[in-house]
Structure formats: C-alpha cells, structure tokens
Design a protein around this motif. Structure first.
Motif, PDB file in Angstrom:
ATOM      1  N   CYS A   1       0.833  -1.209   0.000  1.00 19.31           N
ATOM      2  CA  CYS A   1       0.000   0.000   0.000  1.00 19.31           C
ATOM      3  C   CYS A   1       0.864   1.255   0.000  1.00 19.31           C
ATOM      4  O   CYS A   1       0.533   2.242  -0.679  1.00 19.31           O
ATOM      5  CB  CYS A   1      -0.922   0.001   1.217  1.00 19.31           C
ATOM      6  SG  CYS A   1      -2.197  -1.270   1.174  1.00 19.31           S
ATOM      7  N   LYS A   2       1.959   1.212   0.728  1.00 18.47           N
ATOM      8  CA  LYS A   2       2.842   2.381   0.801  1.00 18.47           C
ATOM      9  C   LYS A   2       3.530   2.630  -0.532  1.00 18.47           C
ATOM     10  O   LYS A   2       3.707   3.779  -0.950  1.00 18.47           O
ATOM     11  CB  LYS A   2       3.855   2.189   1.931  1.00 18.47           C
ATOM     12  CG  LYS A   2       3.199   2.211   3.306  1.00 18.47           C
ATOM     13  CD  LYS A   2       4.193   1.953   4.429  1.00 18.47           C
ATOM     14  CE  LYS A   2       3.483   2.038   5.783  1.00 18.47           C
ATOM     15  NZ  LYS A   2       4.391   1.800   6.911  1.00 18.47           N
TER      16      LYS A   2
ATOM     17  N   ASP B   1       0.897   4.173  -2.713  1.00 18.78           N
ATOM     18  CA  ASP B   1       0.640   5.572  -2.361  1.00 18.78           C
ATOM     19  C   ASP B   1       1.688   6.503  -2.961  1.00 18.78           C
ATOM     20  O   ASP B   1       1.378   7.607  -3.423  1.00 18.78           O
ATOM     21  CB  ASP B   1       0.630   5.740  -0.835  1.00 18.78           C
ATOM     22  CG  ASP B   1      -0.604   5.127  -0.190  1.00 18.78           C
ATOM     23  OD1 ASP B   1      -1.581   4.871  -0.921  1.00 18.78           O
ATOM     24  OD2 ASP B   1      -0.573   4.903   1.036  1.00 18.78           O
TER      25      ASP B   1
ATOM     26  N   THR C   1       7.680   7.329   4.391  1.00 16.32           N
ATOM     27  CA  THR C   1       6.443   6.592   4.666  1.00 16.32           C
ATOM     28  C   THR C   1       6.711   5.315   5.449  1.00 16.32           C
ATOM     29  O   THR C   1       5.972   4.957   6.372  1.00 16.32           O
ATOM     30  CB  THR C   1       5.739   6.233   3.338  1.00 16.32           C
ATOM     31  OG1 THR C   1       5.461   7.439   2.626  1.00 16.32           O
ATOM     32  CG2 THR C   1       4.439   5.503   3.591  1.00 16.32           C
TER      33      THR C   1
END
Length: 391
Positions: free
Chosen positions: A18-19, A22, A122
């Motif tokens: 997910c990071k 993103d 992140t």
C-alpha cells in the motif's frame, strides 16, 4: 547512482504494498511479482523503470544472517567523529529486519530520488546511498562515509517484535535482575523495570577458558599497537614488533577481522587507534574472568594499564599464562554482566537528558566492560566487533 536501499525495523511487511502504491500510484504502473514490484512510468517520453525488492527476516532469513553482521562491521570500522552517533547507528543496525531495495535501469535523477525519499519517509527506518552515506527517515544525512556527522538528529527505532524477542523470562533472571536493582537503589543510580532480563545460565553460550585467555592476549597486543599509533610512534617498527608478539604467544588466530585489518593497514587511522585503546577496559573484564583481577571496581576510573600489561608480560609463553589463570564461576560472570547492562542504561538515559552520568560513572568504561562481559556470556552469539549496545 542506480540504486537506493531502505532498511527498517518492522513488525510486519503487509502494508508495504500500500505504501509503494501511495508513493508511485500517480504516473507509474505497478506490477507485483511475489515480493518484487516493477514500477514503470506512464509517460510517452523519457520512460522510466524501477524494481523494488522487499525482503524480511521471515522471507529471506539468509540475507540478514549474511549481511547485517557485515553492515555492523563496516560502520563499526568507520572513524565516526561522534562516538555517541556511532553507538546509535550500530544500535539501529542491530534491530533491522526489513530491506526495501530500489534498482533502476537508468541513473536515478532528482525526480525519482524524491519518490524514493518519500517511500523512506512513509516506511521509516534509514536510507543507504551507494557511497554508504546513511540518511534518516526524512532524507537528512546521519553520517557520511568518512565518519563526518550529518545534520540529522538521529535516534534509532526498533519495532516491538525485535525488542520483545530478545527477552527471555526465567526465575533465575528475575532474581538476578532484582539483585542488580537493589545495588542500583543503594547507590542512588536511576533504573528502569522495562529493561529485559538477561538469559539464564543454561541459555548462555559461555566462552571456554582457553578461548578467553587467547582473546585476552591477542587483544592486549593489538591495544599496545593502537597506543603506538595514537602516540605517533614509528608504525613499521611497531607493527613488526607486535606481530612477532602475536606469533610468540601463538594468538594470531584470536584477532578479530577489524583488528587484523587495523594491524595490517599501512596508514592506520588515529581515531580508530584511540577507540581500540579504550578496549583496555574490555580486556580488564577478560583478565578478571581469568582470575588475574580481584574484582571489577565501580566504573568511574580507568583500569591499571601497567598491571594489565604485566598480567601477560610476566610470562614467556601462552601456556605459562594460561596455567596461572583461574576461571571464575558462570554465575559470578553473569551477575557482573547484568550489573553493567543496567549501569549502561543509566548512562544512556542521563546522556539523552543532557545530564552527566550518575555516580561519577565514565560511560566509555561502562561501554567497553559491557563489550567484554557480553562476549564472555556469548550474548546472542555476537562477535567481539559487533556486540549490540542497545538499552
């Protein structure tokens, strides 16, 4: 440069996908192949491709077994201008369990580098440039390859998984911990109950008497060479003399890789020599364990270096030295190890609060005694040069 690496301490890697999405979701197509991510730019011109490989102690245990000790050795060998920063960096490396390796088919330019730094921010952790410069999670330099400090106000981070896995609970460990805490209370030294127990005796990997004796003699000889380097003596003559001493006592095999490299360096670094000379205090714990020192005094004053030398120089051979040694009990060694462990925490806590070490302690002495004692008990089976100093 064509690569950038992120090292982190994470409880799990499930949210890394997910990071990555993103950070690279806009302007790039992302294809996943097991633990690899292929990042391709959507632009009509100046197409760009990155490969991001994710590894963890769970998925690639061999990588961490083979590479983290080497990383520890490398940064331990760098002559940091700030010894405190060196301790913080080595502490961080000791708890790393995740690697995100970014490779590019073309040179990484400013635009792509900003994306890499965004991913670093992140995920957290530290960033590694190809020239071995370390960056903090904000992309600010922690330390340069020559040991010069960067502007980062760096503090290490360890996930709860890495912290908790190190604690072994036992009644023996509980009693030893309480015994040390009573000692600290008596001296008015601060402590924390959260600092883990050390393993019970049955779970330690105590060094045998001969290995301790050989390590002690080899270390003393290297320290003498380091002192000559620090004092500007003739390097060639000194090196030849101490190599002959190693051979005389038949302890060359007991040198660490860092010591061997230092001894053979044609232009040994003076700061490294000073760092090694402080290991008199670690050596002192070894000859204490061998019965040549009656007790380990409170760590406020340096050891008797003249006596430390005589302990070995009084004997013509290693065998003579070895036969005169009288090994202390494992219980006594482990008691002293627990004590120095908690004294070290008190020193670090005071330094973080910008206060002097409590009860007049010298943190450098505490640090080196911890090195020797943790090596004696075989803590986490770490090598002499890579004893973790986390508190």
């Amino acid at each position: 440069m064509n690569n950038f690496t992120i090292f982190a301490s994470m409880n799990n890697t499930e949210d890394i996908e997910c990071k990555i999405s993103d950070v690279f979701g806009k302007g790039f197509a992302i294809e996943k192949n097991e633990d690899d991510y292929h990042i391709k730019s959507k632009a009509l011109f100046n197409k760009y491709k990155l490969i991001i490989r994710v590894m963890s102690e769970d998925t690639n245990p061999a990588y961490f077994v083979n590479n983290i000790p080497g990383m520890m050795n490398y940064y331990n060998s760098i002559p940091f201008e700030d010894d405190n920063l060196k301790e913080l960096v080595l502490t961080q490396i000791s708890v790393l369990n995740t690697v995100i390796a970014i490779e590019s088919e073309k040179e990484i330019k400013d635009e792509q580098m900003q994306l890499c730094l965004s991913l670093l921010s992140t995920i957290g952790g530290i960033g590694l440039l190809p020239n071995s410069t370390l960056l903090d999670r904000e992309g600010v330099v922690i330390v340069y390859p020559d040991g010069q400090s960067g502007p980062s106000n760096f503090r290490p981070y360890a996930c709860t998984r890495k912290v908790r896995v190190q604690e072994a609970i036992s009644e023996e460990g509980h009693q030893r911990k309480n015994k040390t805490l009573a000692y600290l209370k008596e001296k008015g030294i601060p402590y924390t109950d959260s600092l883990p127990q050390l393993p019970p005796m049955k779970d330690c990997q105590f060094k045998i008497k001969e290995d301790i004796a050989r390590r002690a003699v080899a270390l003393l000889i290297v320290i003498q060479f380091a002192c000559d380097v620090a004092q500007g003596e003739n390097i060639g003559e000194s090196r030849d003399f101490f190599i002959n001493m190693l051979r005389k006592y038949e302890v060359e095999a007991s040198l660490t890789d860092n010591e061997r490299a230092f001894l053979n360096d044609q232009q040994p670094n003076v700061q490294e020599a000073i760092n090694i000379s402080w290991q008199y205090e670690a050596y002192w714990t070894l000859i204490w364990a061998l019965g040549f020192v009656e007790k380990l005094d409170f760590p406020e004053g340096v050891c008797d270096c003249e006596y430390a030398i005589q302990v070995v120089s009084n004997y013509e051979t290693f065998e003579q030295f070895y036969l005169q040694s009288a090994m202390r009990s494992q219980e006594e060694i482990l008691d002293e190890t627990d004590k120095i462990y908690r004294l070290h925490w008190a020193c670090v806590d005071s330094r973080i609060q910008e206060q002097t070490a409590p009860a007049g302690m010298n943190e450098s002495i505490v640090l080196e005694r911890r090195r020797g004692l943790f090596w004696l008990i075989g803590h986490q089976n770490e090598d002499w040069d890579t004893i973790s100093m986390n508190t």
